[in-house]
Design a protein around this motif. Sequence first.
Motif, PDB file in Angstrom:
ATOM      1  N   ASP A 131      43.614   2.486 -28.254  1.00 30.55           N
ATOM      2  CA  ASP A 131      42.302   1.846 -28.381  1.00 30.55           C
ATOM      3  C   ASP A 131      41.968   1.505 -29.832  1.00 30.55           C
ATOM      4  O   ASP A 131      40.810   1.393 -30.202  1.00 30.55           O
ATOM      5  CB  ASP A 131      41.210   2.714 -27.755  1.00 30.55           C
ATOM      6  CG  ASP A 131      41.134   4.097 -28.384  1.00 30.55           C
ATOM      7  OD1 ASP A 131      41.926   4.380 -29.304  1.00 30.55           O
ATOM      8  OD2 ASP A 131      40.283   4.887 -27.951  1.00 30.55           O
ATOM      9  N   GLU A 132      43.019   1.365 -30.656  1.00 32.87           N
ATOM     10  CA  GLU A 132      42.780   0.913 -32.036  1.00 32.87           C
ATOM     11  C   GLU A 132      43.715  -0.242 -32.322  1.00 32.87           C
ATOM     12  O   GLU A 132      44.887  -0.203 -31.949  1.00 32.87           O
ATOM     13  CB  GLU A 132      43.096   2.032 -33.034  1.00 32.87           C
ATOM     14  CG  GLU A 132      42.116   3.164 -32.974  1.00 32.87           C
ATOM     15  CD  GLU A 132      42.360   4.203 -34.075  1.00 32.87           C
ATOM     16  OE1 GLU A 132      42.908   3.866 -35.133  1.00 32.87           O
ATOM     17  OE2 GLU A 132      41.989   5.358 -33.833  1.00 32.87           O
ATOM     18  N   ILE A 133      43.178  -1.280 -32.993  1.00 31.14           N
ATOM     19  CA  ILE A 133      44.082  -2.329 -33.469  1.00 31.14           C
ATOM     20  C   ILE A 133      43.861  -2.553 -34.955  1.00 31.14           C
ATOM     21  O   ILE A 133      42.787  -2.261 -35.493  1.00 31.14           O
ATOM     22  CB  ILE A 133      43.971  -3.656 -32.674  1.00 31.14           C
ATOM     23  CG1 ILE A 133      42.563  -4.211 -32.646  1.00 31.14           C
ATOM     24  CG2 ILE A 133      44.485  -3.490 -31.274  1.00 31.14           C
ATOM     25  CD1 ILE A 133      42.470  -5.538 -31.893  1.00 31.14           C
ATOM     26  N   LYS A 171      33.436  12.300 -36.516  1.00 33.59           N
ATOM     27  CA  LYS A 171      34.074  11.524 -35.437  1.00 33.59           C
ATOM     28  C   LYS A 171      35.592  11.596 -35.491  1.00 33.59           C
ATOM     29  O   LYS A 171      36.280  11.078 -34.613  1.00 33.59           O
ATOM     30  CB  LYS A 171      33.698  10.040 -35.582  1.00 33.59           C
ATOM     31  CG  LYS A 171      32.281   9.704 -35.244  1.00 33.59           C
ATOM     32  CD  LYS A 171      32.130   8.193 -35.279  1.00 33.59           C
ATOM     33  CE  LYS A 171      30.700   7.754 -35.198  1.00 33.59           C
ATOM     34  NZ  LYS A 171      30.535   6.373 -35.649  1.00 33.59           N
ATOM     35  N   TYR A 172      36.132  12.162 -36.576  1.00 30.89           N
ATOM     36  CA  TYR A 172      37.582  12.093 -36.802  1.00 30.89           C
ATOM     37  C   TYR A 172      38.162  13.461 -37.146  1.00 30.89           C
ATOM     38  O   TYR A 172      37.449  14.359 -37.587  1.00 30.89           O
ATOM     39  CB  TYR A 172      37.877  11.157 -37.994  1.00 30.89           C
ATOM     40  CG  TYR A 172      37.364   9.760 -37.803  1.00 30.89           C
ATOM     41  CD1 TYR A 172      38.104   8.830 -37.076  1.00 30.89           C
ATOM     42  CD2 TYR A 172      36.137   9.362 -38.325  1.00 30.89           C
ATOM     43  CE1 TYR A 172      37.644   7.547 -36.875  1.00 30.89           C
ATOM     44  CE2 TYR A 172      35.657   8.067 -38.135  1.00 30.89           C
ATOM     45  CZ  TYR A 172      36.419   7.167 -37.409  1.00 30.89           C
ATOM     46  OH  TYR A 172      35.958   5.900 -37.203  1.00 30.89           O
ATOM     47  N   GLY A 173      39.502  13.568 -37.004  1.00 24.96           N
ATOM     48  CA  GLY A 173      40.189  14.698 -37.598  1.00 24.96           C
ATOM     49  C   GLY A 173      39.935  14.632 -39.101  1.00 24.96           C
ATOM     50  O   GLY A 173      39.832  13.540 -39.656  1.00 24.96           O
ATOM     51  N   ASN A 174      39.780  15.786 -39.740  1.00 22.83           N
ATOM     52  CA  ASN A 174      39.406  15.792 -41.162  1.00 22.83           C
ATOM     53  C   ASN A 174      40.476  16.520 -41.975  1.00 22.83           C
ATOM     54  O   ASN A 174      40.960  17.579 -41.576  1.00 22.83           O
ATOM     55  CB  ASN A 174      38.045  16.486 -41.294  1.00 22.83           C
ATOM     56  CG  ASN A 174      37.481  16.359 -42.686  1.00 22.83           C
ATOM     57  OD1 ASN A 174      37.714  17.209 -43.528  1.00 22.83           O
ATOM     58  ND2 ASN A 174      36.743  15.275 -42.920  1.00 22.83           N
ATOM     59  N   ILE A 190      41.404  19.587 -39.460  1.00 25.21           N
ATOM     60  CA  ILE A 190      40.507  20.155 -38.435  1.00 25.21           C
ATOM     61  C   ILE A 190      39.962  19.002 -37.594  1.00 25.21           C
ATOM     62  O   ILE A 190      39.703  17.911 -38.122  1.00 25.21           O
ATOM     63  CB  ILE A 190      39.372  20.977 -39.113  1.00 25.21           C
ATOM     64  CG1 ILE A 190      38.423  21.576 -38.089  1.00 25.21           C
ATOM     65  CG2 ILE A 190      38.580  20.156 -40.109  1.00 25.21           C
ATOM     66  CD1 ILE A 190      37.380  22.531 -38.720  1.00 25.21           C
ATOM     67  N   GLU A 191      39.834  19.227 -36.289  1.00 24.47           N
ATOM     68  CA  GLU A 191      39.367  18.169 -35.390  1.00 24.47           C
ATOM     69  C   GLU A 191      37.844  18.057 -35.430  1.00 24.47           C
ATOM     70  O   GLU A 191      37.132  19.029 -35.225  1.00 24.47           O
ATOM     71  CB  GLU A 191      39.858  18.449 -33.957  1.00 24.47           C
ATOM     72  CG  GLU A 191      39.418  17.455 -32.892  1.00 24.47           C
ATOM     73  CD  GLU A 191      40.065  16.072 -32.999  1.00 24.47           C
ATOM     74  OE1 GLU A 191      40.796  15.812 -33.973  1.00 24.47           O
ATOM     75  OE2 GLU A 191      39.821  15.243 -32.108  1.00 24.47           O
ATOM     76  N   LYS A 192      37.353  16.860 -35.712  1.00 27.15           N
ATOM     77  CA  LYS A 192      35.926  16.514 -35.638  1.00 27.15           C
ATOM     78  C   LYS A 192      34.994  17.646 -36.100  1.00 27.15           C
ATOM     79  O   LYS A 192      34.225  18.208 -35.292  1.00 27.15           O
ATOM     80  CB  LYS A 192      35.580  16.091 -34.216  1.00 27.15           C
ATOM     81  CG  LYS A 192      36.393  14.869 -33.792  1.00 27.15           C
ATOM     82  CD  LYS A 192      36.078  14.388 -32.411  1.00 27.15           C
ATOM     83  CE  LYS A 192      36.997  13.257 -32.026  1.00 27.15           C
ATOM     84  NZ  LYS A 192      37.308  13.134 -30.629  1.00 27.15           N
ATOM     85  N   PRO A 193      35.068  18.007 -37.368  1.00 34.05           N
ATOM     86  CA  PRO A 193      34.234  19.120 -37.853  1.00 34.05           C
ATOM     87  C   PRO A 193      32.767  18.712 -38.021  1.00 34.05           C
ATOM     88  O   PRO A 193      32.457  17.523 -38.097  1.00 34.05           O
ATOM     89  CB  PRO A 193      34.843  19.397 -39.233  1.00 34.05           C
ATOM     90  CG  PRO A 193      35.345  18.060 -39.680  1.00 34.05           C
ATOM     91  CD  PRO A 193      35.821  17.350 -38.443  1.00 34.05           C
ATOM     92  N   GLY A 203      39.414  11.054 -43.198  1.00 31.98           N
ATOM     93  CA  GLY A 203      39.543  11.170 -41.750  1.00 31.98           C
ATOM     94  C   GLY A 203      40.946  10.757 -41.330  1.00 31.98           C
ATOM     95  O   GLY A 203      41.572   9.925 -41.999  1.00 31.98           O
ATOM     96  N   SER A 204      41.441  11.335 -40.224  1.00 33.44           N
ATOM     97  CA  SER A 204      42.753  10.907 -39.715  1.00 33.44           C
ATOM     98  C   SER A 204      42.502   9.881 -38.622  1.00 33.44           C
ATOM     99  O   SER A 204      41.613  10.070 -37.792  1.00 33.44           O
ATOM    100  CB  SER A 204      43.521  12.098 -39.157  1.00 33.44           C
ATOM    101  OG  SER A 204      42.846  12.640 -38.044  1.00 33.44           O
ATOM    102  N   VAL A 205      43.248   8.804 -38.639  1.00 33.71           N
ATOM    103  CA  VAL A 205      43.045   7.775 -37.606  1.00 33.71           C
ATOM    104  C   VAL A 205      44.354   7.334 -36.972  1.00 33.71           C
ATOM    105  O   VAL A 205      45.429   7.566 -37.512  1.00 33.71           O
ATOM    106  CB  VAL A 205      42.286   6.532 -38.142  1.00 33.71           C
ATOM    107  CG1 VAL A 205      40.832   6.836 -38.346  1.00 33.71           C
ATOM    108  CG2 VAL A 205      42.931   5.966 -39.378  1.00 33.71           C
ATOM    109  N   GLY A 206      44.204   6.637 -35.861  1.00 33.58           N
ATOM    110  CA  GLY A 206      45.144   6.248 -34.838  1.00 33.58           C
ATOM    111  C   GLY A 206      46.571   5.804 -35.015  1.00 33.58           C
ATOM    112  O   GLY A 206      47.123   5.220 -34.112  1.00 33.58           O
ATOM    113  N   ARG A 207      47.195   6.023 -36.157  1.00 36.19           N
ATOM    114  CA  ARG A 207      48.624   5.734 -36.276  1.00 36.19           C
ATOM    115  C   ARG A 207      49.296   6.929 -36.944  1.00 36.19           C
ATOM    116  O   ARG A 207      48.795   7.429 -37.972  1.00 36.19           O
ATOM    117  CB  ARG A 207      48.882   4.482 -37.137  1.00 36.19           C
ATOM    118  CG  ARG A 207      48.263   3.197 -36.598  1.00 36.19           C
ATOM    119  CD  ARG A 207      48.947   2.729 -35.321  1.00 36.19           C
ATOM    120  NE  ARG A 207      48.424   1.475 -34.818  1.00 36.19           N
ATOM    121  CZ  ARG A 207      47.533   1.355 -33.836  1.00 36.19           C
ATOM    122  NH1 ARG A 207      47.015   2.431 -33.259  1.00 36.19           N
ATOM    123  NH2 ARG A 207      47.148   0.169 -33.410  1.00 36.19           N
TER     124      ARG A 207
END
Length: 292
Positions: A131-133, A171-174, A190-193, A203-207
């Motif tokens: 769900d990310e482009i 909203k994101y992994g940190n 850490i997930e969504k702190p 933040g960590s994002v989709g790739r």
Amino acid sequence: MKVKKAVITAAGLGTRFLPATKIVPKPMLPVFDKPTIQYIMEEINDAGISDVAIIISPNSTDIKRHFSEYPLLEKNLKETGKKELYDIAMKTRSFGNITYVVQEKPTGLADAVLCAESFAGGEPFALLMGDEIYDYSSVKTSCLKKLINEYDETGASQVNTINVFGDDVSKYGNLDAEYEGGRLKVKNIIEKPSLSEAFSNLGSVGRYVLSPKVFDYIKSTRPETSSGEVYLTDALKALAENDGLYACEFDEKRYDIGDKAGYIEANVDFALKNEKIKEELKDYLKSLSEKL
Ligand code: G1P
């Protein structure tokens, strides 16, 4: 070992986008004139990979059908001499070797990734959220290619990172990360702190590009007590502690298709790239902006 495989997670229930996603899986939502997942497939092919697993939910047959032949349509376009449309239809089934793996229950991202264990076959793999482009048309190297190159050079797993501020932090992994030899080495994640728990504005994002060791860490990670879900982020924390994990910044624009505003932005931006309609759309947007 070189990265030759990619995994797309596309099995979510898409609850943020109901009712549009009741039957149509979120990765099949069109962005302008192409389903989201086709942009992702093109990104994978452009990064030099043609061996792809798509993790789907039991009802997501639409995704499989999109990348398969459609004899009635193809025959019609051929016989009526619609060459351009015929080529567009044929392209949808030319993305390489696709394996579909069904995630039986919607038990989260880590479980979805685990479904790809036998596909990965002990090799590192690129992981792409369905769900990310990313619009890499104006950058030299796409973020996916960058992550693959970094994996090849370091032999360690990689995650995409963005700067996040305010409420977006949760909203994101940190990441807790520091520069080492020109690279951002992840010490913790850490997930969504909550804002007070967060390590940083990263933040960590989709790739991702991940070592196959991630599968063992997923299996040995205790689920979150509240939801029963294992977080991929907790398995990444184990990777960071034991095997090395780096964070990569990127230059292209990222769109979160699961977010309603992000979805509309993507549609406008990609439509504005289309020669046939861009002038008409610009006129409309200009007239609209005067009223806002
Ligand atoms: C997932 C991951 C999260 C990551 C986010 C954005 O969360 O769990 O760590 O930051 O994707 O790519 P989701 O947005 O699917 O809940």
